[in-house]
Enzyme design. Structure first.
Site, PDB file in Angstrom:
ATOM      1  N   ASP A 178       1.037  -1.029   0.110  1.00  0.00           N
ATOM      2  CA  ASP A 178      -0.287   0.106  -0.138  1.00  0.00           C
ATOM      3  C   ASP A 178       0.840   1.053   0.412  1.00  0.00           C
ATOM      4  O   ASP A 178       1.512   1.347   0.144  1.00  0.00           O
ATOM      5  CB  ASP A 178      -0.940   0.522   0.577  1.00  0.00           C
ATOM      6  CG  ASP A 178      -0.295   0.218   2.159  1.00  0.00           C
ATOM      7  OD1 ASP A 178       0.883  -0.411   2.466  1.00  0.00           O
ATOM      8  OD2 ASP A 178      -1.126   0.817   3.255  1.00  0.00           O
TER       9      ASP A 178
ATOM     10  N   HIS B 290      11.145  -9.889   1.199  1.00  0.00           N
ATOM     11  CA  HIS B 290      10.758  -7.869   0.570  1.00  0.00           C
ATOM     12  C   HIS B 290      11.901  -7.249   1.009  1.00  0.00           C
ATOM     13  O   HIS B 290      13.120  -7.518   1.619  1.00  0.00           O
ATOM     14  CB  HIS B 290       9.807  -7.558   1.830  1.00  0.00           C
ATOM     15  CG  HIS B 290       9.099  -5.979   1.385  1.00  0.00           C
ATOM     16  ND1 HIS B 290       9.750  -4.865   1.915  1.00  0.00           N
ATOM     17  CD2 HIS B 290       7.958  -5.901   1.152  1.00  0.00           C
ATOM     18  CE1 HIS B 290       9.034  -4.374   1.732  1.00  0.00           C
ATOM     19  NE2 HIS B 290       7.628  -5.040   0.681  1.00  0.00           N
TER      20      HIS B 290
ATOM     21  N   PHE C 109       7.013   1.874  -4.093  1.00  0.00           N
ATOM     22  CA  PHE C 109       7.657   1.764  -3.356  1.00  0.00           C
ATOM     23  C   PHE C 109       8.592   3.448  -3.875  1.00  0.00           C
ATOM     24  O   PHE C 109       9.455   3.695  -2.948  1.00  0.00           O
ATOM     25  CB  PHE C 109       8.650   1.132  -3.794  1.00  0.00           C
ATOM     26  CG  PHE C 109       8.647  -0.721  -3.656  1.00  0.00           C
ATOM     27  CD1 PHE C 109       9.138  -0.865  -2.455  1.00  0.00           C
ATOM     28  CD2 PHE C 109       8.152  -1.848  -4.363  1.00  0.00           C
ATOM     29  CE1 PHE C 109       8.366  -2.414  -2.342  1.00  0.00           C
ATOM     30  CE2 PHE C 109       7.939  -2.796  -3.926  1.00  0.00           C
ATOM     31  CZ  PHE C 109       8.031  -2.557  -2.505  1.00  0.00           C
TER      32      PHE C 109
ATOM     33  N   TYR D 199       2.845   4.832   0.246  1.00  0.00           N
ATOM     34  CA  TYR D 199       3.773   5.401   2.109  1.00  0.00           C
ATOM     35  C   TYR D 199       2.686   6.375   2.397  1.00  0.00           C
ATOM     36  O   TYR D 199       2.190   7.289   2.402  1.00  0.00           O
ATOM     37  CB  TYR D 199       4.672   6.471   1.552  1.00  0.00           C
ATOM     38  CG  TYR D 199       5.908   5.491   0.830  1.00  0.00           C
ATOM     39  CD1 TYR D 199       7.035   4.128   2.272  1.00  0.00           C
ATOM     40  CD2 TYR D 199       6.314   6.428  -0.063  1.00  0.00           C
ATOM     41  CE1 TYR D 199       7.402   3.585   1.660  1.00  0.00           C
ATOM     42  CE2 TYR D 199       7.678   4.636  -1.081  1.00  0.00           C
ATOM     43  CZ  TYR D 199       7.954   4.433   0.182  1.00  0.00           C
ATOM     44  OH  TYR D 199       8.622   3.644  -0.852  1.00  0.00           O
TER      45      TYR D 199
END
Length: 263
Positions: free
Chosen positions: A97, A227, A110, A99
């Site tokens: 999701d 991740h 990202f 920031y």
């Protein structure tokens, strides 16, 4: 720590140590977002979604949140589709999701907006790009923006397209995932091959959608790793740091007589 927990904490970590700035134009001002600049395949997928019961429920939740004065990011939830037309997608990088801090989210997974400090996960992404390909990390006010990747056919897609200020994962399971699952499946069903980069347990749950494409799926490149969060980037089973995905994607593209991505 379990990998699913690491993914959740990655979202918190990425927002926690960034500078807090006053809310600005990077929050949603109007709802629904404009579809004006989108190409037809994206329009078809989005229109079908908003006509569905899940889409209508999400629409009501968003309207209620905004009417209550909630601050929601990013201002342009469809920016990934605007920058990367459906027919141009060569690589899909899947996030979770947006920031959740002021000025951070810019509609690309990202990626952060102008003048923002580079978050820990993105810092590790740049570190791996440099180790794997020799490309130096970007500098300057726009260093954290991945718009340059999007313009080369890299779809930077979060599975939830909005989030409330200071509340990570607040819009997860609201219905966005139905839309983004449809997008993943549509890309997997194209005749044009696509590289799918699935980082972390959350992203890797989407591998089944790619496999649903049956014979077409064999032409795709599916790469998995942890991740890029500092909490999981160096851990087994497949550490993100050292995964070599960026060079592997470029070799795959070149073998198909396509230009490599300038990471």
């Amino acid at each position: 720590m379990k990998s699913g927990q690491a993914d959740l904490f990655a979202q918190v970590s990425d927002g926690a140590d960034l500078p807090v700035k006053p809310p600005n134009q990077l929050q949603i001002q109007d709802w629904p977002p404009s579809l004006g600049n989108l190409s037809e395949p994206w329009l078809d997928i989005l229109n079908d979604f908003w006509k569905s019961a899940v889409g209508q429920s999400l629409d009501q939740k968003m309207r209620g949140q905004l009417a209550a004065g909630r601050v929601i990011y990013p201002s342009t939830p469809y920016r990934a589709f605007t920058l990367t037309p459906f027919e141009n997608v060569r690589v899909l990088i899947l996030g979770q999701d947006p920031y959740h801090g002021p000025g951070q989210a810019e509609g690309l997974a990202f990626s952060v907006g102008m003048g923002q400090k580079i978050p820990p996960s993105l810092r590790n992404i740049f570190k791996e790009v440099q180790r794997d390909t020799g490309s130096m990390s970007p500098v300057g006010p726009a260093a954290g923006s991945l718009e340059r990747w999007a313009q080369q056919g890299v779809l930077m897609l979060n599975t939830a397209l909005t989030v409330e200020n200071a509340l990570p994962a607040s819009h997860s399971n609201w219905g966005w995932e139905v839309l983004t699952d449809n997008i993943i499946l549509a890309l997997a069903q194209r005749s044009k091959p696509c590289a799918f980069l699935l980082w972390g347990a959350h992203a890797q749950t989407k591998a089944g959608l790619i496999n649903k494409a049956a014979a077409v799926a064999e032409s795709h490149l599916v790469l998995k790793a942890n991740h890029p969060s500092p909490l999981s980037a160096a851990r087994p089973p497949v550490p993100f740091l050292g995964c070599g995905h960026f060079g592997q994607v470029n070799r795959w593209l070149q073998a198909a007589k396509q230009n490599p991505i300038d990471w």
